[in-house]
Design a protein around this motif. Structure first.
Motif, PDB file in Angstrom:
ATOM      1  N   LEU A   6       0.821  -1.205   0.000  1.00 19.39           N
ATOM      2  CA  LEU A   6       0.000   0.000   0.000  1.00 19.39           C
ATOM      3  C   LEU A   6       0.857   1.258   0.000  1.00 19.39           C
ATOM      4  O   LEU A   6       0.564   2.223  -0.697  1.00 19.39           O
ATOM      5  CB  LEU A   6      -0.932   0.001   1.218  1.00 19.39           C
ATOM      6  CG  LEU A   6      -1.909   1.170   1.313  1.00 19.39           C
ATOM      7  CD1 LEU A   6      -2.792   1.232   0.071  1.00 19.39           C
ATOM      8  CD2 LEU A   6      -2.764   1.054   2.556  1.00 19.39           C
ATOM      9  N   LEU A  10       0.622   4.100  -2.963  1.00 21.16           N
ATOM     10  CA  LEU A  10       0.315   5.508  -2.724  1.00 21.16           C
ATOM     11  C   LEU A  10       1.462   6.415  -3.154  1.00 21.16           C
ATOM     12  O   LEU A  10       1.250   7.509  -3.681  1.00 21.16           O
ATOM     13  CB  LEU A  10      -0.013   5.731  -1.252  1.00 21.16           C
ATOM     14  CG  LEU A  10      -1.349   5.167  -0.763  1.00 21.16           C
ATOM     15  CD1 LEU A  10      -1.510   5.376   0.723  1.00 21.16           C
ATOM     16  CD2 LEU A  10      -2.507   5.806  -1.509  1.00 21.16           C
ATOM     17  N   LYS A  65     -10.738   7.824  -0.086  1.00 21.98           N
ATOM     18  CA  LYS A  65     -11.134   6.456   0.238  1.00 21.98           C
ATOM     19  C   LYS A  65     -10.483   5.498  -0.747  1.00 21.98           C
ATOM     20  O   LYS A  65     -10.468   5.750  -1.952  1.00 21.98           O
ATOM     21  CB  LYS A  65     -12.659   6.294   0.171  1.00 21.98           C
ATOM     22  CG  LYS A  65     -13.416   7.109   1.215  1.00 21.98           C
ATOM     23  CD  LYS A  65     -14.922   6.832   1.126  1.00 21.98           C
ATOM     24  CE  LYS A  65     -15.665   7.620   2.202  1.00 21.98           C
ATOM     25  NZ  LYS A  65     -17.132   7.347   2.157  1.00 21.98           N
ATOM     26  N   ILE A  66      -9.942   4.426  -0.212  1.00 13.18           N
ATOM     27  CA  ILE A  66      -9.304   3.406  -1.044  1.00 13.18           C
ATOM     28  C   ILE A  66      -9.933   2.056  -0.724  1.00 13.18           C
ATOM     29  O   ILE A  66     -10.001   1.654   0.440  1.00 13.18           O
ATOM     30  CB  ILE A  66      -7.789   3.335  -0.795  1.00 13.18           C
ATOM     31  CG1 ILE A  66      -7.155   4.714  -0.994  1.00 13.18           C
ATOM     32  CG2 ILE A  66      -7.141   2.323  -1.733  1.00 13.18           C
ATOM     33  CD1 ILE A  66      -5.690   4.766  -0.615  1.00 13.18           C
ATOM     34  N   LYS A  67     -10.418   1.388  -1.766  1.00 11.79           N
ATOM     35  CA  LYS A  67     -11.004   0.060  -1.600  1.00 11.79           C
ATOM     36  C   LYS A  67     -10.096  -0.962  -2.277  1.00 11.79           C
ATOM     37  O   LYS A  67      -9.880  -0.889  -3.488  1.00 11.79           O
ATOM     38  CB  LYS A  67     -12.408   0.019  -2.203  1.00 11.79           C
ATOM     39  CG  LYS A  67     -13.399   0.936  -1.500  1.00 11.79           C
ATOM     40  CD  LYS A  67     -14.793   0.805  -2.104  1.00 11.79           C
ATOM     41  CE  LYS A  67     -15.785   1.708  -1.367  1.00 11.79           C
ATOM     42  NZ  LYS A  67     -17.165   1.582  -1.940  1.00 11.79           N
ATOM     43  N   ILE A  68      -9.570  -1.878  -1.479  1.00 14.43           N
ATOM     44  CA  ILE A  68      -8.602  -2.849  -1.980  1.00 14.43           C
ATOM     45  C   ILE A  68      -9.151  -4.269  -1.807  1.00 14.43           C
ATOM     46  O   ILE A  68      -9.335  -4.734  -0.675  1.00 14.43           O
ATOM     47  CB  ILE A  68      -7.260  -2.741  -1.242  1.00 14.43           C
ATOM     48  CG1 ILE A  68      -6.758  -1.293  -1.258  1.00 14.43           C
ATOM     49  CG2 ILE A  68      -6.229  -3.667  -1.855  1.00 14.43           C
ATOM     50  CD1 ILE A  68      -5.534  -1.066  -0.422  1.00 14.43           C
ATOM     51  N   VAL A  78      -8.589  -2.037  -7.912  1.00 16.91           N
ATOM     52  CA  VAL A  78      -8.530  -1.183  -6.727  1.00 16.91           C
ATOM     53  C   VAL A  78      -9.267   0.114  -7.063  1.00 16.91           C
ATOM     54  O   VAL A  78      -9.103   0.664  -8.154  1.00 16.91           O
ATOM     55  CB  VAL A  78      -7.070  -0.892  -6.343  1.00 16.91           C
ATOM     56  CG1 VAL A  78      -6.996   0.186  -5.255  1.00 16.91           C
ATOM     57  CG2 VAL A  78      -6.378  -2.164  -5.876  1.00 16.91           C
ATOM     58  N   GLU A  79     -10.084   0.586  -6.128  1.00 12.06           N
ATOM     59  CA  GLU A  79     -10.873   1.800  -6.350  1.00 12.06           C
ATOM     60  C   GLU A  79     -10.367   2.928  -5.457  1.00 12.06           C
ATOM     61  O   GLU A  79     -10.161   2.732  -4.259  1.00 12.06           O
ATOM     62  CB  GLU A  79     -12.350   1.551  -6.063  1.00 12.06           C
ATOM     63  CG  GLU A  79     -12.979   0.492  -6.958  1.00 12.06           C
ATOM     64  CD  GLU A  79     -14.438   0.261  -6.605  1.00 12.06           C
ATOM     65  OE1 GLU A  79     -15.085   1.190  -6.079  1.00 12.06           O
ATOM     66  OE2 GLU A  79     -14.925  -0.862  -6.845  1.00 12.06           O
ATOM     67  N   ILE A  80     -10.179   4.092  -6.053  1.00  7.91           N
ATOM     68  CA  ILE A  80      -9.813   5.289  -5.296  1.00  7.91           C
ATOM     69  C   ILE A  80     -10.926   6.316  -5.470  1.00  7.91           C
ATOM     70  O   ILE A  80     -11.270   6.688  -6.595  1.00  7.91           O
ATOM     71  CB  ILE A  80      -8.474   5.875  -5.777  1.00  7.91           C
ATOM     72  CG1 ILE A  80      -7.328   4.910  -5.460  1.00  7.91           C
ATOM     73  CG2 ILE A  80      -8.213   7.227  -5.117  1.00  7.91           C
ATOM     74  CD1 ILE A  80      -5.968   5.424  -5.861  1.00  7.91           C
ATOM     75  N   LEU A 149      -6.584   0.559 -12.270  1.00  5.24           N
ATOM     76  CA  LEU A 149      -7.061   1.452 -11.225  1.00  5.24           C
ATOM     77  C   LEU A 149      -8.342   2.174 -11.639  1.00  5.24           C
ATOM     78  O   LEU A 149      -8.445   2.691 -12.744  1.00  5.24           O
ATOM     79  CB  LEU A 149      -5.970   2.472 -10.916  1.00  5.24           C
ATOM     80  CG  LEU A 149      -6.077   3.266  -9.614  1.00  5.24           C
ATOM     81  CD1 LEU A 149      -6.017   2.345  -8.412  1.00  5.24           C
ATOM     82  CD2 LEU A 149      -4.960   4.291  -9.556  1.00  5.24           C
ATOM     83  N   ILE A 151     -10.705   5.374 -10.653  1.00  3.22           N
ATOM     84  CA  ILE A 151     -10.629   6.635  -9.909  1.00  3.22           C
ATOM     85  C   ILE A 151     -11.940   7.396 -10.065  1.00  3.22           C
ATOM     86  O   ILE A 151     -12.476   7.512 -11.169  1.00  3.22           O
ATOM     87  CB  ILE A 151      -9.456   7.496 -10.414  1.00  3.22           C
ATOM     88  CG1 ILE A 151      -8.131   6.779 -10.179  1.00  3.22           C
ATOM     89  CG2 ILE A 151      -9.445   8.857  -9.724  1.00  3.22           C
ATOM     90  CD1 ILE A 151      -6.916   7.518 -10.703  1.00  3.22           C
TER      91      ILE A 151
END
Length: 226
Positions: A6, A10, A65-68, A78-80, A149, A151
């Motif tokens: 992570l 980032l 918010k980050i969804k992993i 992965v959602e940001i 990714l 976003i």
């Protein structure tokens, strides 16, 4: 291992531009795969890094918010999600704007073309070097995450205020309600792309960018400055 993954993710995506993301904040939700971080500030030298003749008076991200999907990273994105980006900037001394005059494109066309060529050559060189080196597991996973990714950014407001002549008492800015980006296949259908598979290492990644409710304003003889 997840913490390291992570942190590197980032750092690759936003680490160069923001500050205020601590390991403690990340660890709170790292095992659940849902990470919420509030009040992230842009670095003061953001525009200097980007080579733009502005200085930042204020800049922050309200919520990140980050969804992993830890259990399915090999086939899930992965959602940001970002809620609220606010920037208040001002131009630097106008004497430093020599390359940003209205006739910039015409007078500096050769410079722009040569610089673009240099950037492309360096990019190709780095891609070749990267291909020649064997990737570790973590780097391989990060590349797959970045390829796919998702976003979603809501509520962007970037405002410039100026008291310099000839821009004295002027404000300019834009607001954007939503910006989203998804990975697609060659038919522009949302898709998960895995370039680690044999024969797919050179596959082109397509990104679909959507903008909603873009507004631009320019106020002369501005009476109120933030």
């Amino acid at each position: 291992m997840f913490e390291k993954l992570l942190e590197k993710l980032l750092e690759r995506i936003i680490g160069e531009y923001v500050e205020g993301i601590s390991k403690e904040q990340m660890n709170v939700g790292i095992w659940s795969g849902n990470i919420d971080i509030s009040n992230i500030h842009f670095k003061k030298n953001l525009f200097e890094k980007l080579g733009l003749p502005f200085k930042m008076r204020f800049g922050m991200i309200n919520k990140l918010k980050i969804k992993i999907p830890w259990k399915s990273l090999s086939n899930s994105s992965v959602e940001i999600q970002v809620e609220g980006i606010y920037l208040l900037i001002e131009p630097t001394d106008l004497s430093k704007w020599s390359n940003f005059e209205l006739n910039f494109i015409k007078e500096n066309q050769d410079f722009v073309l040569s610089y673009s060529k240099k950037v492309i050559e360096e990019l190709i060189s780095k891609l070749k070097e990267k291909k020649e080196k064997s990737q570790g597991y973590v780097d391989g996973v990060i590349n797959k995450i970045i390829d796919n990714l998702q976003i979603d950014i809501k509520n962007i407001h970037i405002r410039m205020e100026s008291k310099f002549l000839p821009l004295e008492n002027t404000s300019f800015g834009f607001t954007l309600n939503n910006l989203s980006m998804d990975t697609c296949d060659e038919n522009w259908k949302k898709s998960f792309i895995d370039r680690s598979k044999e024969g797919d290492s050179n596959r082109i990644i397509y990104k679909l960018l959507k903008l909603e409710d873009l507004n631009v304003y320019w106020n002369f003889d501005e009476k109120t400055f933030f």
